[in-house]
Structures are given as C-alpha cells and as structure tokens.
Design an enzyme around this catalytic site. Structure first.
Site, mmCIF file in Angstrom:
data_model
loop_
_atom_site.group_PDB
_atom_site.id
_atom_site.type_symbol
_atom_site.label_atom_id
_atom_site.label_comp_id
_atom_site.label_asym_id
_atom_site.label_seq_id
_atom_site.Cartn_x
_atom_site.Cartn_y
_atom_site.Cartn_z
ATOM 1 C CB ALA A 128 17.155 -16.224 -36.446
ATOM 2 C CB ALA A 129 16.363 -11.255 -36.827
ATOM 3 N NE ARG A 131 24.639 -13.294 -49.516
ATOM 4 C CZ ARG A 131 24.237 -13.888 -48.411
ATOM 5 N NH1 ARG A 131 25.084 -14.597 -47.691
ATOM 6 N NH2 ARG A 131 22.986 -13.792 -48.011
ATOM 7 C CB SER A 165 24.501 -18.188 -37.090
ATOM 8 O OG SER A 165 23.647 -17.898 -38.139
ATOM 9 C CB CYS A 217 14.176 -24.916 -33.704
ATOM 10 S SG CYS A 217 13.910 -23.222 -34.257
ATOM 11 C CG ASP A 233 11.829 -14.284 -31.206
ATOM 12 O OD1 ASP A 233 11.269 -14.584 -32.270
ATOM 13 O OD2 ASP A 233 12.352 -15.122 -30.441
ATOM 14 C CG ASN A 252 16.022 -17.315 -40.419
ATOM 15 O OD1 ASN A 252 17.217 -17.223 -40.633
ATOM 16 N ND2 ASN A 252 15.538 -18.024 -39.426
ATOM 17 N NE ARG A 276 -17.457 -32.955 -49.053
ATOM 18 C CZ ARG A 276 -16.692 -34.011 -49.323
ATOM 19 N NH1 ARG A 276 -16.115 -34.121 -50.495
ATOM 20 N NH2 ARG A 276 -16.477 -34.939 -48.418
HETATM 21 C C1 LIG Z 1 13.534 -24.266 -27.307
HETATM 22 C C2 LIG Z 1 13.072 -23.471 -28.496
HETATM 23 C C3 LIG Z 1 12.557 -24.127 -29.606
HETATM 24 C C4 LIG Z 1 12.133 -23.392 -30.723
HETATM 25 N N1 LIG Z 1 11.609 -24.064 -31.806
HETATM 26 C C5 LIG Z 1 11.193 -23.365 -32.903
HETATM 27 C C6 LIG Z 1 10.683 -24.032 -34.054
HETATM 28 O O1 LIG Z 1 10.601 -25.263 -34.087
HETATM 29 N N2 LIG Z 1 10.289 -23.263 -35.117
HETATM 30 C C7 LIG Z 1 10.393 -21.900 -35.130
HETATM 31 O O2 LIG Z 1 10.047 -21.259 -36.137
HETATM 32 N N3 LIG Z 1 10.883 -21.240 -34.040
HETATM 33 C C8 LIG Z 1 11.278 -21.932 -32.949
HETATM 34 N N4 LIG Z 1 11.787 -21.274 -31.849
HETATM 35 C C9 LIG Z 1 11.820 -19.808 -31.876
HETATM 36 C C10 LIG Z 1 13.037 -19.296 -32.605
HETATM 37 O O3 LIG Z 1 14.191 -19.925 -32.136
HETATM 38 C C11 LIG Z 1 13.133 -17.778 -32.416
HETATM 39 O O4 LIG Z 1 11.941 -17.209 -32.886
HETATM 40 C C12 LIG Z 1 14.287 -17.174 -33.183
HETATM 41 O O5 LIG Z 1 15.510 -17.687 -32.732
HETATM 42 C C13 LIG Z 1 14.277 -15.648 -33.030
HETATM 43 O O6 LIG Z 1 15.372 -15.113 -33.666
HETATM 44 P P1 LIG Z 1 15.915 -13.663 -33.272
HETATM 45 O O7 LIG Z 1 17.127 -13.456 -34.112
HETATM 46 O O8 LIG Z 1 14.825 -12.685 -33.313
HETATM 47 O O9 LIG Z 1 16.289 -13.764 -31.739
HETATM 48 P P2 LIG Z 1 17.293 -14.767 -30.977
HETATM 49 O O10 LIG Z 1 17.463 -16.033 -31.725
HETATM 50 O O11 LIG Z 1 16.788 -14.818 -29.575
HETATM 51 O O12 LIG Z 1 18.671 -13.983 -31.022
HETATM 52 C C14 LIG Z 1 18.839 -12.822 -30.303
HETATM 53 C C15 LIG Z 1 20.286 -12.759 -29.879
HETATM 54 O O13 LIG Z 1 20.505 -11.477 -29.321
HETATM 55 C C16 LIG Z 1 21.376 -11.586 -28.213
HETATM 56 N N5 LIG Z 1 21.120 -10.423 -27.363
HETATM 57 C C17 LIG Z 1 20.002 -10.147 -26.651
HETATM 58 N N6 LIG Z 1 20.110 -8.928 -26.064
HETATM 59 C C18 LIG Z 1 21.313 -8.435 -26.424
HETATM 60 C C19 LIG Z 1 22.001 -7.207 -26.144
HETATM 61 N N7 LIG Z 1 21.449 -6.248 -25.391
HETATM 62 N N8 LIG Z 1 23.236 -7.036 -26.667
HETATM 63 C C20 LIG Z 1 23.806 -8.001 -27.432
HETATM 64 N N9 LIG Z 1 23.193 -9.174 -27.735
HETATM 65 C C21 LIG Z 1 21.962 -9.381 -27.251
HETATM 66 C C22 LIG Z 1 20.995 -12.922 -27.572
HETATM 67 O O14 LIG Z 1 22.073 -13.459 -26.829
HETATM 68 C C23 LIG Z 1 20.649 -13.773 -28.801
HETATM 69 O O15 LIG Z 1 21.746 -14.546 -29.254
HETATM 70 C C24 LIG Z 1 12.232 -21.978 -30.720
HETATM 71 C C25 LIG Z 1 12.754 -21.324 -29.597
HETATM 72 C C26 LIG Z 1 13.169 -22.042 -28.493
HETATM 73 C C27 LIG Z 1 13.709 -21.319 -27.298
#
Ligand SMILES: Cc1cc2nc3c(=O)[nH]c(=O)nc-3n(C[C@H](O)[C@H](O)[C@H](O)COP(=O)(O)OP(=O)(O)OC[C@H]3O[C@@H](n4cnc5c(N)ncnc54)[C@H](O)[C@@H]3O)c2cc1C
Length: 461
Positions: free
Chosen positions: A10-11, A21, A38, A42, A281, A303, A449
């Site tokens: 996501a981030a 872009r 990507s 969730c 996160d 995001n 209220r």
């Molecule tokens: C089951 C579940 C349900 C969820 N439901 C919701 C919801 O309904 N609504 C909501 O807002 N949020 C939800 N979340 C939370 C949301 O998915 C996360 O907050 C979000 O994905 C965080 O994005 P991120 O990019 O920070 O980290 P991540 O999505 O965790 O991406 C981090 C990436 O970094 C990679 N990585 C880690 N360490 C390294 C490294 N040293 N070198 C290279 N790559 C690395 C990982 O493999 C991963 O792909 C849910 C999470 C889970 C687990």
C-alpha cells in the site's frame, strides 16, 4: 535521481507510482520480500472463507504492470541493512546473494509483522496471516487437509474475528480465544458485548480472559491449545495477536523509533535521518484527539501517507536544500470499520479507557435506535455510544454497532473529531435524510444532543 522503495504494497507502491508519474526521468527501484505487489490484505479473510476464488483477485497491480509503468521491481528480495552515510541499502535475493542498491531517496514502507508469542509450540504450530502469501498458505492448508475440523484462533481483534467468521463459513468448529476480558479492545466493553453475542450466535465459541500458555502436538496432526483455564483440541491454530511495526533495519541506521514502537516521522513522512522517508504500518502518527503518538495499522493511512511521501520526495529531489512537498499528513483519529457476522462495527476517536488514559474529563452517552425510519420494512438497529469533553463539548469519540448500513456513518463523527467540532455545533449540521437511510434527526445528532444535555451546555435542541 534514484528512489529505492522497500515494501511493495500500500504505502510503498502509492509513493513509487506517484514519483514515476511526476518525475518521469526518476529511477524508481522497488524491493519486495514476497511474491506479490499492491494487494489487498483487507480481502484475505474473504479469500480464506472461499468468497474470493484466488489470491490474484486481491492483487491490484502486478510487478509486471509496475515494470511497464517504468519502475524496476525486485521480487523475493529483502532489504537487510541501510548505510545512511553512503546512501545504500543492502538487499538479499531469494538465492541469498547480497548487493548494495544506491539511493538519493529511500522510502521504508515495510509494514508490520505479526507477533508470534514466545511460548512453547507457538512458532512451530501457529499460523499467522498478514501478507497475501500467508493468507494463501492458510487457505492451501485448509484445502489440502479436509480432516481439519477444529480450529482455534488466538486474538479477538478485528483480524481474528474476521478470520474466525471465515473459518465458520468453511463449516469448521471455531474457538476464538483472547486474554482480554472483551473482544475488539478498540471498543468499550458495553459495545463489544454486542459483537461477542453476534459471534456466538454465528457459532463461534468465544473464550475471554484466557491466557495462551502453549500449543502442543500430542498425536499426529491433532494439536492441543493449552491455556490457564484448560485445553482445546485443534487441527489448526491461527495466531492473530497483533503486529509489530517493521523498524529494525531503519532503526539500526539511526532512524528514531517513537514511544509507540514505530518510526518517528514528520508531517511529510521524513524520518529523523536525512534522505530516508517512511510510511504505512511502520510509522507512528499524532492522534488528533488525545495528542499522543500512536501506531494504528490501517490501509487507509498507508495509502495516504504513501502519497504524501511521494509528493515530498519529488519536491525534495528537485531542490534538496529547501523544497518540501505541498501535502502534509495531519494525523489520525482512529477511525475503523469492520463487519463481523451480521453486525457492522465502526469507531472513531477515543473510547472511555483511552479518554481516561489521556487525562480528559468527559461524559459518555449510550442508546439504541433504528438505523432507518422506524416505519420502514427493515428499519435495522444501531447501538450508539458517544463521548464529549466536559467544559468544551468537543466530541471525543463515537462507536456504532448495528445493522442497516450503519458503519460508514462513522465518517461523519470522524470528521467532527478531526476538526474539533463541539456537540453544540453538531446538532444543527445539515445532514441528509430520507426514510430508507435514517431518521430526521441523525443518530449522531441525537447523541450530540444527549451529550450537550449531560454536560449542561447550550443549546440543547
Ligand atoms: C487480514 C487483514 C485485514 C485487514 N483489513 C483492513 C481493513 O479492512 N481496512 C484497513 O484500513 N486496513 C486493513 N488491514 C490493514 C492494512 O492491510 C495495512 O494497514 C496495510 O496493508 C499497510 O500497508 P503498508 O504498505 O504499510 O504495509 P504492508 O501492506 O504490510 O506492506 C509491506 C510490504 O513490505 C514487505 N517487506 C517487509 N519487510 C521487508 C524487507 N525488509 N524488505 C523487502 N520487503 C519487505 C512485505 O512483504 C509487504 O509486502 C488489514 C490487514 C490484515 C492483515
């Protein structure tokens, strides 16, 4: 200009896409440990429950699509160290070969990793579900072992509850365990009760106030989950006891870790080390109601923070001495929503224990109403709880649990919390009404209220 992004979800990919872009000559290199970019974490509970047929349905953009957009994407590659002085990241590929990737700007977007409690058998027999490949693995185990009948899910937060529901949908016998006295600690106990009853009605055995001690494997594929109160048979154990921000690598390079255990960043997502940004996160953010620094792990923040970081990186690499991006991440108010069984659950701001911990003087009101006009065929039902500050009337938080399209109403209360609106002001806001959607007085305005009356503030409408 060379941007290295660690973490391809996501981030990370939001930032990388923005930079590609906006700065077409930028060399954007993404390093991702797993096999997917990507993807929607969730959606994992729906994959496990069988409502979604395959992991690819949860992938928004594949590595090849990002490559076509002009990035270099290294999959199965892990960032293991940063040399901030030399501006290089050491990465290790799937064959365990290491190399250094140079950067002008580095975005650390490695998310969080699930906690495995240091208890006998937990690491060997407990499955965690965080990344898409872990969700796929859990589904693979369930598909490959039709003999699985009993599952224990440890952790009754929203991820544990969503997974427990998904497992019941697969006709499994599910026990949901938590050491806390209630499910979903972000709700107050009186609101969490409604959720617990919905889980139990759905067939989930909920065991609260029970501490996991060990997971044993006395015979073959049958495991035993041992707690301080007894033991449960399980062929499968899922651990959903929270996730720790992935900060070790940037922390070793000098990036400061805050009180929440996540990386400290400014409102442009810059860490305390020049040239390194962080988002998602793995970072902490200011809670706009309590003022505390918090680590709330949600895709909605990841995001937005990724976008803010991308905008700032473009500005900074243009003119590192003085430019800052136009977008600033303001902070969070703890808004979250989920659906468990038939119930929609939503919360924002502070609950009672958080308001007390923040040292705030407040009043709380709680009531039940219909979600639509009472004369409609299916009026729904909504339990409402709201908190406001004594003296000022500032709305501190709201919780909604019910049926009938109630969950997204929390966004109105979230906006009140974020802008610091008082319950006196909120009563006369121009909110939409028609019988299929609500009542003439929106439930949040009814709550405002009641709070104004409790706090002896004027006007009370
Ligand atoms: C089951 C579940 C349900 C969820 N439901 C919701 C919801 O309904 N609504 C909501 O807002 N949020 C939800 N979340 C939370 C949301 O998915 C996360 O907050 C979000 O994905 C965080 O994005 P991120 O990019 O920070 O980290 P991540 O999505 O965790 O991406 C981090 C990436 O970094 C990679 N990585 C880690 N360490 C390294 C490294 N040293 N070198 C290279 N790559 C690395 C990982 O493999 C991963 O792909 C849910 C999470 C889970 C687990």
């Amino acid at each position: 200009v060379r941007l290295v992004v660690v973490g391809g979800d996501a981030a990370g990919m939001t930032a990388a896409s923005h930079v590609v872009r906006a700065q077409t000559d930028a060399d954007v290199v993404v390093v991702e440990r797993g096999p997917y970019t990507s993807y929607s974490m969730c959606g994992i509970p729906y994959l496990v429950g069988g409502e979604i047929d395959g992991p690819e349905r949860l992938v928004v953009r594949t590595p090849d699509e990002f490559r076509e957009a002009g990035m270099t994407v290294h999959m199965g590659t892990e960032a293991v160290a940063i040399d901030a002085a030399a501006r290089t990241v050491r990465v290790r590929d799937a064959q365990h070969r290491e190399r250094d990737e140079p950067y002008d700007a580095l975005l650390w977007a490695a998310g969080a990793h699930p906690v495995v409690p240091p208890l006998p058998g937990a690491a060997e027999h407990g499955l965690v579900v965080h990344t898409l490949d872990e969700g796929e693995r859990l589904r693979g185990v369930l598909d490959a072992r039709p003999g699985i009948r009993h599952v224990v899910v440890v952790g009754a937060g929203y991820i544990g509850m969503e997974l427990a529901e998904a497992l019941v949908r697969r006709q499994l016998d599910v026990t949901l365990l938590d050491m806390a006295p209630q499910v979903m600690g972000s709700l107050d106990p009186d609101m969490a009760d409604h959720v617990q009853r919905a889980l139990e009605r759905f067939g989930i055995r909920v065991r609260l106030g029970e501490v996991l001690l060990a997971i044993r494997e006395p015979a073959g594929q049958c495991r035993e989950v041992v707690t301080d109160r007894g033991a449960y048979r399980a062929e499968l154990v899922v651990l959903a006891v929270g996730a720790r921000p992935s900060v070790d690598v940037p922390a070793a390079a000098g990036c400061e870790v805050g009180v929440s255990g996540a990386l400290r960043v400014d409102d442009r997502m810059r860490t305390t080390v020049p040239g390194i940004w962080a988002a998602g996160d793995c970072v902490e953010a200011r809670h706009l109601v309590s003022g505390a620094e918090v680590n709330i792990q949600l895709g909605t923040h990841a995001n937005k923070q990724g976008k803010v970081a991308g905008i700032d990186i473009v500005a900074a690499v243009d003119d590192p001495a003085s430019r800052r991006g136009d977008a600033a991440f303001p902070g969070v108010v703890g808004t979250a929503v989920t659906k468990v069984c038939e119930l929609e659950i939503a919360r924002t701001g502070l609950n009672e224990s958080q308001a007390q911990a923040a040292g705030l003087e407040y009043r709380a009101v709680r009531f039940t109403s219909t979600a639509r006009s009472g004369y409609m065929a299916d009026p729904g039902r909504v339990h409402v709880k709201m908190l406001a500050e004594a003296g000022t009337g500032r709305l501190l938080g709201a919780q909604l649990v019910g049926t009938g399209n109630v969950a997204k109403r929390i966004d109105v209360a979230a906006t009140w919390c974020q802008v610091g609106l008082t319950v006196q002001q909120a009563q006369l806001l121009d909110l939409a009404y028609s019988p299929p959607f609500g009542s003439v007085w929106d439930v949040l305005q009814v709550g405002a209220r009641k709070l104004a009356r409790e706090l002896r503030l004027s006007p009370v409408l």
